[in-house]
Write a protein that holds these residues in place. Structure first.
Motif, PDB file in Angstrom:
ATOM      1  N   LEU A 160       0.831  -1.202   0.000  1.00 49.11           N
ATOM      2  CA  LEU A 160       0.000   0.000   0.000  1.00 49.11           C
ATOM      3  C   LEU A 160       0.870   1.258   0.000  1.00 49.11           C
ATOM      4  N   PHE A 161       1.862   1.287   0.883  1.00 50.98           N
ATOM      5  CA  PHE A 161       2.673   2.499   1.005  1.00 50.98           C
ATOM      6  C   PHE A 161       3.704   2.623  -0.107  1.00 50.98           C
ATOM      7  N   LYS A 162       3.928   1.577  -0.878  1.00 50.70           N
ATOM      8  CA  LYS A 162       4.784   1.681  -2.058  1.00 50.70           C
ATOM      9  C   LYS A 162       4.060   2.379  -3.205  1.00 50.70           C
ATOM     10  N   ASP A 163       2.737   2.406  -3.130  1.00 54.16           N
ATOM     11  CA  ASP A 163       1.942   3.085  -4.153  1.00 54.16           C
ATOM     12  C   ASP A 163       1.910   4.576  -3.826  1.00 54.16           C
ATOM     13  N   LYS A 164       2.893   5.319  -4.312  1.00 56.21           N
ATOM     14  CA  LYS A 164       3.044   6.724  -3.957  1.00 56.21           C
ATOM     15  C   LYS A 164       1.841   7.563  -4.399  1.00 56.21           C
ATOM     16  N   LYS A 165       1.278   7.213  -5.537  1.00 61.07           N
ATOM     17  CA  LYS A 165       0.112   7.957  -6.023  1.00 61.07           C
ATOM     18  C   LYS A 165      -1.065   7.795  -5.072  1.00 61.07           C
ATOM     19  N   LEU A 166      -1.283   6.575  -4.586  1.00 59.50           N
ATOM     20  CA  LEU A 166      -2.374   6.325  -3.646  1.00 59.50           C
ATOM     21  C   LEU A 166      -2.117   7.021  -2.314  1.00 59.50           C
ATOM     22  N   VAL A 167      -0.892   6.955  -1.836  1.00 63.20           N
ATOM     23  CA  VAL A 167      -0.560   7.600  -0.564  1.00 63.20           C
ATOM     24  C   VAL A 167      -0.773   9.108  -0.652  1.00 63.20           C
ATOM     25  N   GLU A 168      -0.390   9.699  -1.773  1.00 61.48           N
ATOM     26  CA  GLU A 168      -0.587  11.132  -1.947  1.00 61.48           C
ATOM     27  C   GLU A 168      -2.077  11.473  -1.981  1.00 61.48           C
ATOM     28  N   TYR A 169      -2.866  10.617  -2.602  1.00 60.70           N
ATOM     29  CA  TYR A 169      -4.326  10.815  -2.624  1.00 60.70           C
ATOM     30  C   TYR A 169      -4.889  10.793  -1.206  1.00 60.70           C
ATOM     31  N   LEU A 170      -4.437   9.835  -0.404  1.00 61.12           N
ATOM     32  CA  LEU A 170      -4.933   9.735   0.970  1.00 61.12           C
ATOM     33  C   LEU A 170      -4.543  10.966   1.784  1.00 61.12           C
ATOM     34  N   GLN A 196      -4.079  13.982   0.653  1.00 61.65           N
ATOM     35  CA  GLN A 196      -4.765  15.178   0.170  1.00 61.65           C
ATOM     36  C   GLN A 196      -6.277  15.131   0.360  1.00 61.65           C
ATOM     37  N   SER A 197      -6.824  14.000   0.793  1.00 59.33           N
ATOM     38  CA  SER A 197      -8.284  13.826   0.801  1.00 59.33           C
ATOM     39  C   SER A 197      -8.971  14.365   2.043  1.00 59.33           C
ATOM     40  N   SER A 198      -8.230  14.743   3.059  1.00 62.88           N
ATOM     41  CA  SER A 198      -8.805  15.362   4.274  1.00 62.88           C
ATOM     42  C   SER A 198      -9.909  14.502   4.884  1.00 62.88           C
ATOM     43  N   PHE A 199      -9.581  13.253   5.188  1.00 61.09           N
ATOM     44  CA  PHE A 199     -10.543  12.378   5.849  1.00 61.09           C
ATOM     45  C   PHE A 199     -10.725  12.810   7.306  1.00 61.09           C
ATOM     46  N   LEU A 207      -1.403   9.224   8.798  1.00 65.44           N
ATOM     47  CA  LEU A 207      -2.206  10.377   8.404  1.00 65.44           C
ATOM     48  C   LEU A 207      -2.612  11.249   9.594  1.00 65.44           C
ATOM     49  N   SER A 208      -2.255  10.814  10.808  1.00 66.03           N
ATOM     50  CA  SER A 208      -2.617  11.540  12.042  1.00 66.03           C
ATOM     51  C   SER A 208      -4.129  11.732  12.142  1.00 66.03           C
ATOM     52  N   LEU A 209      -4.863  10.615  11.931  1.00 65.66           N
ATOM     53  CA  LEU A 209      -6.324  10.654  11.974  1.00 65.66           C
ATOM     54  C   LEU A 209      -6.849   9.816  13.131  1.00 65.66           C
ATOM     55  N   PRO A 210      -8.020  10.166  13.675  1.00 65.40           N
ATOM     56  CA  PRO A 210      -8.663   9.292  14.653  1.00 65.40           C
ATOM     57  C   PRO A 210      -8.988   7.950  14.010  1.00 65.40           C
ATOM     58  N   SER A 211      -8.888   6.883  14.796  1.00 65.94           N
ATOM     59  CA  SER A 211      -9.150   5.547  14.272  1.00 65.94           C
ATOM     60  C   SER A 211     -10.299   4.891  15.028  1.00 65.94           C
ATOM     61  N   VAL A 212     -11.162   4.212  14.278  1.00 69.16           N
ATOM     62  CA  VAL A 212     -12.304   3.496  14.842  1.00 69.16           C
ATOM     63  C   VAL A 212     -12.136   2.025  14.506  1.00 69.16           C
ATOM     64  N   VAL A 213     -11.902   1.216  15.520  1.00 72.65           N
ATOM     65  CA  VAL A 213     -11.701  -0.224  15.332  1.00 72.65           C
ATOM     66  C   VAL A 213     -13.036  -0.935  15.340  1.00 72.65           C
ATOM     67  N   PHE A 214     -13.210  -1.848  14.384  1.00 72.61           N
ATOM     68  CA  PHE A 214     -14.434  -2.635  14.280  1.00 72.61           C
ATOM     69  C   PHE A 214     -14.017  -4.094  14.189  1.00 72.61           C
ATOM     70  N   GLY A 215     -14.199  -4.854  15.272  1.00 77.43           N
ATOM     71  CA  GLY A 215     -13.745  -6.239  15.252  1.00 77.43           C
ATOM     72  C   GLY A 215     -14.308  -7.041  16.408  1.00 77.43           C
ATOM     73  N   ARG A 216     -14.109  -8.343  16.327  1.00 83.32           N
ATOM     74  CA  ARG A 216     -14.581  -9.246  17.374  1.00 83.32           C
ATOM     75  C   ARG A 216     -13.679  -9.197  18.600  1.00 83.32           C
ATOM     76  N   GLY A 217     -12.411  -9.058  18.352  1.00 82.90           N
ATOM     77  CA  GLY A 217     -11.449  -9.015  19.435  1.00 82.90           C
ATOM     78  C   GLY A 217     -10.060  -8.812  18.863  1.00 82.90           C
ATOM     79  N   ILE A 218      -9.063  -8.766  19.732  1.00 81.13           N
ATOM     80  CA  ILE A 218      -7.696  -8.514  19.323  1.00 81.13           C
ATOM     81  C   ILE A 218      -6.830  -9.674  19.800  1.00 81.13           C
TER      82      ILE A 218
END
Length: 307
Positions: free
Chosen positions: A127-137, A139-142, A161-172
């Motif tokens: 994912l992070f090797k895809d520089k175009k995708l990383v730049e899109y993320l 610039q997208s202001s999520f 991206l220094s964004l809040p994260s919301v975990v959705f899962g059964r457990g860790i």
């Protein structure tokens, strides 16, 4: 001490969120996990879209089910392995569990099983090797990242991206939920996963539980090593699994408190009930998980940004 990513005025924010009409539309980045994990998350994503939120899903170009049957923006990235590689490693993982029927998390995830986890973790490097995708993320202001914690990549993306994260899962896996959310979980009282112990343990069971806990502490860094190495490369600083899980803003756990051993929980942890792959009949008063995110996550972010 308040969990990382939460404002100091959390109690006031939660009270405000209970008021009707407080929800607002937002931009959500979704980093899901493949297989049955996606089936459960997909229903929530569809509800969020229906409520007017802008959703972008980031998935590898090779997967079982990710991103299919969704009329939303899907961003893909290339990966180094094929679907046959994924099927082969998953079969090894599944055969090991069916054959050995291990008790305890350490035995469940050791041996042949680690190859499957390393393969899944490696997607994040692609994912992070895809520089175009990383730049899109960037610039997208999520407003937030909605993620399944299984492959850890969503946590790395949120931290990058220094964004809040919301975990959705059964457990860790391992002890990272307790450590990340700062929940007390003493082995003398809270049994570890898969040990078939109850909250009422005798002395020998407590000893066994302590040994399992110590085994997790010794083994889990090795299990997550590929994921943490990738996160360290991306963030350009040494990163541990605890570092990644401690940044979670909200935990949405797909279970019910009646299925859990009584233990202290932090106010950013919510039991939302189980969601199964099989489409069940509607309840008389259904609890909508998308509504929880709609009325909790985005207003909380807005409240935090105004402080």
């Amino acid at each position: 001490m308040a969990p990382t990513g939460f404002p100091a005025s959390l109690p006031l924010c939660v009270c405000l969120l209970l008021a009707s009409g407080f929800a607002q539309a937002g931009r959500l980045l979704v980093v899901p996990m493949d297989g049955s994990h996606w089936f459960t998350m997909q229903s929530v994503v569809e509800k969020l879209i229906h409520k007017g939120h802008e959703v972008v899903v980031v998935v590898p170009e090779v997967s079982w089910q990710l991103g299919k049957s969704l009329n939303i923006t899907v961003k893909t990235y290339s990966i180094s392995h094929t679907l046959e590689d994924l099927n082969r490693e998953f079969k090894v993982f599944l055969d090991a569990q069916m054959k050995d029927q291990p008790e305890g998390m350490t035995l469940l995830l050791s041996g042949p099983s680690k190859g499957f986890f390393d393969l899944v973790f490696s997607n994040c490097r692609s994912l992070f090797k895809d520089k175009k995708l990383v730049e899109y993320l960037k610039q997208s202001s999520f407003d937030a990242v909605f993620l399944d914690p299984f492959d850890v990549c969503g946590l790395t993306v949120a931290k990058y991206l220094s964004l809040p994260s919301v975990v959705f899962g059964r457990g860790i896996f391992c002890h990272y939920l307790e450590e990340g959310a700062q929940c007390p979980s003493p082995p003398s009282y809270v049994p570890r996963g898969l040990l078939k112990l109850t909250g009422n343990m005798n002395f020998m069971e407590r000893v066994r539980n302590h040994l399992a806990y110590m085994g997790e502490r010794a083994f889990c860094p090795s299990l997550f090593k590929t994921a943490t190495d990738i996160a360290s490369e991306v963030l350009q600083t040494p990163v541990t699994a605890t570092d990644l899980f401690s940044q979670v803003s909200i935990w949405l756990l797909r279970t019910d408190f009646v299925l859990e051993v009584p233990r202290p929980l932090m106010p950013n942890i919510f039991f939302i009930g189980g969601i199964n792959c099989h489409q069940g009949k509607p309840l008389s008063k259904p609890f909508r998980f998308a509504t929880l995110i709609d009325n909790l996550v985005f207003p909380l972010i807005a409240s935090a940004s105004s402080l």
